[in-house]
Design an enzyme around this catalytic site. Structure first.
Site, PDB file in Angstrom:
ATOM      1  N   GLU A 106      -4.529  -5.531  -1.768  1.00  0.00           N
ATOM      2  CA  GLU A 106      -3.210  -5.381  -2.396  1.00  0.00           C
ATOM      3  C   GLU A 106      -2.193  -4.971  -1.337  1.00  0.00           C
ATOM      4  O   GLU A 106      -2.540  -4.328  -0.336  1.00  0.00           O
ATOM      5  CB  GLU A 106      -3.327  -4.332  -3.525  1.00  0.00           C
ATOM      6  CG  GLU A 106      -2.049  -3.935  -4.217  1.00  0.00           C
ATOM      7  CD  GLU A 106      -1.351  -5.048  -4.992  1.00  0.00           C
ATOM      8  OE1 GLU A 106      -1.041  -6.078  -4.367  1.00  0.00           O
ATOM      9  OE2 GLU A 106      -1.078  -4.859  -6.188  1.00  0.00           O
ATOM     10  N   ASP A 110       2.026   1.947  -5.634  1.00  0.00           N
ATOM     11  CA  ASP A 110       3.192   2.794  -5.900  1.00  0.00           C
ATOM     12  C   ASP A 110       2.835   3.729  -7.061  1.00  0.00           C
ATOM     13  O   ASP A 110       2.238   4.782  -6.848  1.00  0.00           O
ATOM     14  CB  ASP A 110       4.367   1.856  -6.212  1.00  0.00           C
ATOM     15  CG  ASP A 110       5.680   2.565  -6.327  1.00  0.00           C
ATOM     16  OD1 ASP A 110       5.791   3.721  -5.903  1.00  0.00           O
ATOM     17  OD2 ASP A 110       6.641   1.963  -6.850  1.00  0.00           O
ATOM     18  N   THR A 111       3.114   3.339  -8.302  1.00  0.00           N
ATOM     19  CA  THR A 111       2.687   4.159  -9.434  1.00  0.00           C
ATOM     20  C   THR A 111       1.170   4.091  -9.607  1.00  0.00           C
ATOM     21  O   THR A 111       0.564   4.978 -10.200  1.00  0.00           O
ATOM     22  CB  THR A 111       3.337   3.694 -10.760  1.00  0.00           C
ATOM     23  OG1 THR A 111       2.872   2.380 -11.059  1.00  0.00           O
ATOM     24  CG2 THR A 111       4.850   3.703 -10.665  1.00  0.00           C
ATOM     25  N   LEU A 115      -2.669  -1.791  -9.755  1.00  0.00           N
ATOM     26  CA  LEU A 115      -4.019  -1.812  -9.186  1.00  0.00           C
ATOM     27  C   LEU A 115      -5.040  -1.285 -10.193  1.00  0.00           C
ATOM     28  O   LEU A 115      -6.166  -1.793 -10.268  1.00  0.00           O
ATOM     29  CB  LEU A 115      -4.069  -0.994  -7.891  1.00  0.00           C
ATOM     30  CG  LEU A 115      -5.392  -1.091  -7.119  1.00  0.00           C
ATOM     31  CD1 LEU A 115      -5.714  -2.538  -6.738  1.00  0.00           C
ATOM     32  CD2 LEU A 115      -5.361  -0.220  -5.872  1.00  0.00           C
ATOM     33  N   LYS A 138       1.884   4.572  -1.299  1.00  0.00           N
ATOM     34  CA  LYS A 138       3.095   5.371  -1.482  1.00  0.00           C
ATOM     35  C   LYS A 138       2.767   6.457  -2.523  1.00  0.00           C
ATOM     36  O   LYS A 138       3.095   6.338  -3.697  1.00  0.00           O
ATOM     37  CB  LYS A 138       4.201   4.457  -2.000  1.00  0.00           C
ATOM     38  CG  LYS A 138       5.607   4.863  -1.626  1.00  0.00           C
ATOM     39  CD  LYS A 138       6.623   4.149  -2.485  1.00  0.00           C
ATOM     40  CE  LYS A 138       6.971   2.771  -2.027  1.00  0.00           C
ATOM     41  NZ  LYS A 138       8.057   2.178  -2.865  1.00  0.00           N
TER      42      LYS A 138
HETATM   43  P1  5GP Z   1       2.636  -0.091  -8.980  1.00  0.00           P
HETATM   44  O1  5GP Z   1       2.042  -0.732 -10.206  1.00  0.00           O
HETATM   45  O2  5GP Z   1       1.637   0.576  -8.080  1.00  0.00           O
HETATM   46  O3  5GP Z   1       3.788   0.823  -9.338  1.00  0.00           O
HETATM   47  O4  5GP Z   1       3.357  -1.235  -8.213  1.00  0.00           O
HETATM   48  C1  5GP Z   1       2.751  -2.094  -7.376  1.00  0.00           C
HETATM   49  C2  5GP Z   1       3.671  -3.258  -7.102  1.00  0.00           C
HETATM   50  O5  5GP Z   1       5.062  -2.890  -7.077  1.00  0.00           O
HETATM   51  C3  5GP Z   1       3.366  -3.816  -5.740  1.00  0.00           C
HETATM   52  O6  5GP Z   1       2.338  -4.772  -5.775  1.00  0.00           O
HETATM   53  C4  5GP Z   1       4.716  -4.401  -5.334  1.00  0.00           C
HETATM   54  O7  5GP Z   1       4.845  -5.701  -5.847  1.00  0.00           O
HETATM   55  C5  5GP Z   1       5.749  -3.505  -6.013  1.00  0.00           C
HETATM   56  N1  5GP Z   1       6.271  -2.469  -5.100  1.00  0.00           N
HETATM   57  C6  5GP Z   1       6.087  -1.139  -5.189  1.00  0.00           C
HETATM   58  N2  5GP Z   1       6.716  -0.492  -4.191  1.00  0.00           N
HETATM   59  C7  5GP Z   1       7.289  -1.461  -3.430  1.00  0.00           C
HETATM   60  C8  5GP Z   1       8.066  -1.421  -2.215  1.00  0.00           C
HETATM   61  O8  5GP Z   1       8.381  -0.385  -1.607  1.00  0.00           O
HETATM   62  N3  5GP Z   1       8.485  -2.626  -1.737  1.00  0.00           N
HETATM   63  C9  5GP Z   1       8.191  -3.811  -2.352  1.00  0.00           C
HETATM   64  N4  5GP Z   1       8.653  -4.933  -1.771  1.00  0.00           N
HETATM   65  N5  5GP Z   1       7.449  -3.883  -3.475  1.00  0.00           N
HETATM   66  C10 5GP Z   1       7.011  -2.711  -4.019  1.00  0.00           C
END
Ligand code: 5GP
Length: 182
Positions: A106, A110-111, A115, A138
């Site tokens: 991946e 982020d959150t 994943l 992150k």
């Molecule tokens: P999560 O479900 O972990 O919040 O988000 C994951 C997805 O959010 C990542 O696969 C990506 O597509 C998007 N995302 C989260 N943070 C960033 C960032 O800093 N930059 C970009 N380009 N995409 C992000």
């Protein structure tokens, strides 16, 4: 002009966070770690489209065990830059994971919601093992705990682009990771 010269040119509004050489060095290290961990086994790597494509394509060239590549495309519903965890599969993988050693590749966690959903979905397919390998972690914005086996870099809470990551579809081709200045 040498091929490497493009590394030093930054599009207007992008500030360098992780340089191309540092990324390549770390990806090579991850390839070695994965090759050792799965010595004498075959693996399936599953890249999450579109963001993980650049990372996967570099990573696999440093993996020395027999392996297959497959792709999964998902869309996360949510408002603004925050994903809701409601993940819709846009393109499923074609590989049967039953009894296989699988690594999800991946771009960024982020959150953790995306994943987490992907991990649970693939676990249902009864792989022999299921690991996660992410380019960027992150942790500041984590809402759901997800176990990450391999992380290339841990970054602060900034919106990053480059090396596969986009902003409105652009910047994926940058060989480095940067922050879009607001
Ligand atoms: P999560 O479900 O972990 O919040 O988000 C994951 C997805 O959010 C990542 O696969 C990506 O597509 C998007 N995302 C989260 N943070 C960033 C960032 O800093 N930059 C970009 N380009 N995409 C992000």
């Amino acid at each position: 002009m040498g091929i490497g010269a493009a590394t030093e040119s930054f599009p207007t509004g992008v500030e360098l966070l992780i340089g191309a050489d540092e990324i390549q060095h770390r990806v090579r290290e991850l390839g070695s770690v994965i090759s050792e961990r799965y010595a004498n086994q075959t693996i399936v790597t599953i890249a999450v489209l579109n963001g993980a494509v650049v990372f996967l394509s570099d990573l696999v060239r440093h993996i020395t065990v027999p392996m297959e590549i497959d792709f999964l495309a998902v869309s996360s519903y949510g408002c603004g830059t925050r994903s809701s965890g409601e993940v819709r599969v846009l393109k499923d993988i074609e590989t049967d994971l039953l009894g296989r050693h699988v690594i999800i590749v991946e771009d960024i966690v982020d959150t953790g919601r995306t994943l987490d959903v992907i991990h649970r979905m693939l676990l249902d397919r009864k792989p022999a093992s299921l690991a996660t390998c992410v380019l960027l972690d992150k942790p500041a914005r984590r809402e759901v705990h997800v176990h990450i086996d391999h992380t290339a870099f841990t970054i602060p809470d900034r919106f990053v682009v480059g090396y596969g990551l986009d902003s409105a579809g652009y910047y994926r081709n940058l060989p480095y990771i940067g922050v879009v200045k607001s």
